[in-house]
Design a protein around this motif. Structure first.
Motif, PDB file in Angstrom:
ATOM      1  N   ARG A   1      -1.839   3.687  -4.267  1.00 45.71           N
ATOM      2  CA  ARG A   1      -1.768   2.399  -4.977  1.00 45.71           C
ATOM      3  C   ARG A   1      -1.808   1.261  -3.954  1.00 45.71           C
ATOM      4  O   ARG A   1      -1.042   1.250  -2.997  1.00 45.71           O
ATOM      5  CB  ARG A   1      -0.491   2.330  -5.795  1.00 45.71           C
ATOM      6  N   LEU A   2      -2.699   0.296  -4.202  1.00 45.87           N
ATOM      7  CA  LEU A   2      -2.858  -0.887  -3.358  1.00 45.87           C
ATOM      8  C   LEU A   2      -2.682  -2.118  -4.228  1.00 45.87           C
ATOM      9  O   LEU A   2      -3.273  -2.201  -5.308  1.00 45.87           O
ATOM     10  CB  LEU A   2      -4.254  -0.899  -2.723  1.00 45.87           C
ATOM     11  N   VAL A   3      -1.879  -3.076  -3.753  1.00 43.83           N
ATOM     12  CA  VAL A   3      -1.628  -4.301  -4.514  1.00 43.83           C
ATOM     13  C   VAL A   3      -1.933  -5.509  -3.628  1.00 43.83           C
ATOM     14  O   VAL A   3      -1.574  -5.534  -2.452  1.00 43.83           O
ATOM     15  CB  VAL A   3      -0.160  -4.368  -4.994  1.00 43.83           C
ATOM     16  N   TYR A   4      -2.605  -6.481  -4.240  1.00 42.59           N
ATOM     17  CA  TYR A   4      -2.880  -7.739  -3.554  1.00 42.59           C
ATOM     18  C   TYR A   4      -2.759  -8.881  -4.558  1.00 42.59           C
ATOM     19  O   TYR A   4      -2.733  -8.663  -5.765  1.00 42.59           O
ATOM     20  CB  TYR A   4      -4.261  -7.724  -2.884  1.00 42.59           C
ATOM     21  N   ALA A   5      -2.698 -10.106  -4.050  1.00 39.07           N
ATOM     22  CA  ALA A   5      -2.546 -11.279  -4.915  1.00 39.07           C
ATOM     23  C   ALA A   5      -3.447 -12.400  -4.415  1.00 39.07           C
ATOM     24  O   ALA A   5      -3.822 -12.440  -3.244  1.00 39.07           O
ATOM     25  CB  ALA A   5      -1.093 -11.750  -4.916  1.00 39.07           C
ATOM     26  N   ILE A   6      -3.786 -13.295  -5.331  1.00 38.22           N
ATOM     27  CA  ILE A   6      -4.491 -14.525  -4.984  1.00 38.22           C
ATOM     28  C   ILE A   6      -3.508 -15.663  -5.236  1.00 38.22           C
ATOM     29  O   ILE A   6      -3.073 -15.870  -6.375  1.00 38.22           O
ATOM     30  CB  ILE A   6      -5.774 -14.704  -5.820  1.00 38.22           C
ATOM     31  N   PRO A   7      -3.130 -16.398  -4.183  1.00 40.46           N
ATOM     32  CA  PRO A   7      -2.067 -17.394  -4.325  1.00 40.46           C
ATOM     33  C   PRO A   7      -2.504 -18.769  -4.804  1.00 40.46           C
ATOM     34  O   PRO A   7      -1.670 -19.629  -5.063  1.00 40.46           O
ATOM     35  CB  PRO A   7      -1.510 -17.491  -2.902  1.00 40.46           C
ATOM     36  N   ASP A   8      -3.821 -18.985  -4.923  1.00 38.63           N
ATOM     37  CA  ASP A   8      -4.271 -20.335  -5.260  1.00 38.63           C
ATOM     38  C   ASP A   8      -5.553 -20.282  -6.073  1.00 38.63           C
ATOM     39  O   ASP A   8      -5.894 -19.253  -6.625  1.00 38.63           O
ATOM     40  CB  ASP A   8      -4.464 -21.161  -3.983  1.00 38.63           C
TER      41      ASP A   8
ATOM     42  N   PHE B   1      -4.963  -1.482  -7.473  1.00 36.55           N
ATOM     43  CA  PHE B   1      -5.874  -0.350  -7.589  1.00 36.55           C
ATOM     44  C   PHE B   1      -5.040   0.908  -7.471  1.00 36.55           C
ATOM     45  O   PHE B   1      -4.201   1.016  -6.579  1.00 36.55           O
ATOM     46  CB  PHE B   1      -6.913  -0.335  -6.453  1.00 36.55           C
ATOM     47  N   GLU B   2      -5.288   1.855  -8.374  1.00 34.28           N
ATOM     48  CA  GLU B   2      -4.620   3.144  -8.310  1.00 34.28           C
ATOM     49  C   GLU B   2      -5.679   4.239  -8.406  1.00 34.28           C
ATOM     50  O   GLU B   2      -6.599   4.141  -9.219  1.00 34.28           O
ATOM     51  CB  GLU B   2      -3.615   3.287  -9.438  1.00 34.28           C
ATOM     52  N   VAL B   3      -5.543   5.268  -7.583  1.00 32.03           N
ATOM     53  CA  VAL B   3      -6.479   6.386  -7.559  1.00 32.03           C
ATOM     54  C   VAL B   3      -5.709   7.649  -7.907  1.00 32.03           C
ATOM     55  O   VAL B   3      -4.690   7.948  -7.281  1.00 32.03           O
ATOM     56  CB  VAL B   3      -7.145   6.532  -6.172  1.00 32.03           C
ATOM     57  N   ALA B   4      -6.202   8.374  -8.902  1.00 28.37           N
ATOM     58  CA  ALA B   4      -5.559   9.614  -9.337  1.00 28.37           C
ATOM     59  C   ALA B   4      -6.596  10.729  -9.397  1.00 28.37           C
ATOM     60  O   ALA B   4      -7.794  10.478  -9.502  1.00 28.37           O
ATOM     61  CB  ALA B   4      -4.931   9.420 -10.714  1.00 28.37           C
ATOM     62  N   GLU B   5      -6.095  11.952  -9.329  1.00 28.23           N
ATOM     63  CA  GLU B   5      -6.973  13.102  -9.530  1.00 28.23           C
ATOM     64  C   GLU B   5      -7.323  13.176 -11.010  1.00 28.23           C
ATOM     65  O   GLU B   5      -6.510  12.846 -11.868  1.00 28.23           O
ATOM     66  CB  GLU B   5      -6.282  14.384  -9.074  1.00 28.23           C
ATOM     67  N   ALA B   6      -8.553  13.597 -11.290  1.00 30.51           N
ATOM     68  CA  ALA B   6      -9.033  13.741 -12.665  1.00 30.51           C
ATOM     69  C   ALA B   6      -9.974  14.932 -12.705  1.00 30.51           C
ATOM     70  O   ALA B   6     -10.512  15.330 -11.662  1.00 30.51           O
ATOM     71  CB  ALA B   6      -9.754  12.468 -13.116  1.00 30.51           C
ATOM     72  N   PRO B   7     -10.203  15.504 -13.875  1.00 28.75           N
ATOM     73  CA  PRO B   7     -11.156  16.616 -13.957  1.00 28.75           C
ATOM     74  C   PRO B   7     -12.516  16.203 -13.372  1.00 28.75           C
ATOM     75  O   PRO B   7     -13.072  15.178 -13.753  1.00 28.75           O
ATOM     76  CB  PRO B   7     -11.260  16.883 -15.460  1.00 28.75           C
TER      77      PRO B   7
ATOM     78  N   ARG C   1       0.870  -1.177   0.000  1.00 26.48           N
ATOM     79  CA  ARG C   1       0.000   0.000   0.000  1.00 26.48           C
ATOM     80  C   ARG C   1       0.904   1.223   0.000  1.00 26.48           C
ATOM     81  O   ARG C   1       1.751   1.374   0.880  1.00 26.48           O
ATOM     82  CB  ARG C   1      -0.880  -0.009   1.238  1.00 26.48           C
ATOM     83  N   ASP C   2       0.729   2.063  -0.995  1.00 28.37           N
ATOM     84  CA  ASP C   2       1.517   3.279  -1.127  1.00 28.37           C
ATOM     85  C   ASP C   2       0.555   4.461  -1.062  1.00 28.37           C
ATOM     86  O   ASP C   2      -0.133   4.757  -2.041  1.00 28.37           O
ATOM     87  CB  ASP C   2       2.286   3.260  -2.457  1.00 28.37           C
ATOM     88  N   ASP C   3       0.483   5.099   0.099  1.00 31.46           N
ATOM     89  CA  ASP C   3      -0.466   6.200   0.284  1.00 31.46           C
ATOM     90  C   ASP C   3      -0.113   7.407  -0.579  1.00 31.46           C
ATOM     91  O   ASP C   3      -1.013   8.109  -1.036  1.00 31.46           O
ATOM     92  CB  ASP C   3      -0.540   6.610   1.749  1.00 31.46           C
TER      93      ASP C   3
END
Length: 135
Positions: free
Chosen positions: A75-82, A92-98, A69-71
């Motif tokens: 940006r948030l990253v996760y994985a499914i191992p199986d 997931f990434e969140v950015a400013e937009a108009p 998690r990078d505040d």
């Protein structure tokens, strides 16, 4: 969708009429995705250490491992191992937009034959996420 010799990248982007900081706060809350981001699409969540075990509306259950998690970058990253995946990593990434925020959801997975299924699941989740994150 981008295909590689053994895997695929599936990406969805949504523009939201919402404050990027508020959107990030909800998405970054790893233990509350089932109530703050995608209720109904996800019906239950159990924390197991830093992992979460989510139950989908279909009844499917998946263990999702918290990766990072990078505040600052939102940006948030996760994985499914199986499960049916040889590999599965999501961000997931969140950015400013108009007019609000832009959310980009990227999933890298193998085998590539599962990409249409995963893309379909993302398409089901996005309207719910939009409704939740814009309120």
């Amino acid at each position: 969708m981008t295909l590689t010799p053994s895997g695929a990248t599936v990406r969805r982007t949504a523009r939201l009429a919402a404050d990027p900081a508020a959107v990030w706060d909800a998405i970054a809350d790893f233990g509350a995705v089932h109530t703050r981001v995608a209720p109904g699409f996800l019906t239950a969540l159990e924390l197991d250490g830093s992992d979460r075990i989510v139950t989908f509306g279909t009844g499917a259950v998946a263990r999702e491992i918290f990766i990072s998690r990078d505040d600052e970058a939102r940006r948030l990253v996760y994985a499914i191992p199986d499960g049916p995946f040889r590999s599965y990593s999501a961000a997931f990434e969140v950015a400013e937009a108009p007019g609000g925020a832009e959310v980009t959801w990227t999933i890298d997975l193998a085998p590539d034959s599962l990409a249409p299924y995963v893309g379909g699941m993302m398409d089901q989740a996005l309207p719910i996420m939009r409704r939740m994150l814009e309120t």
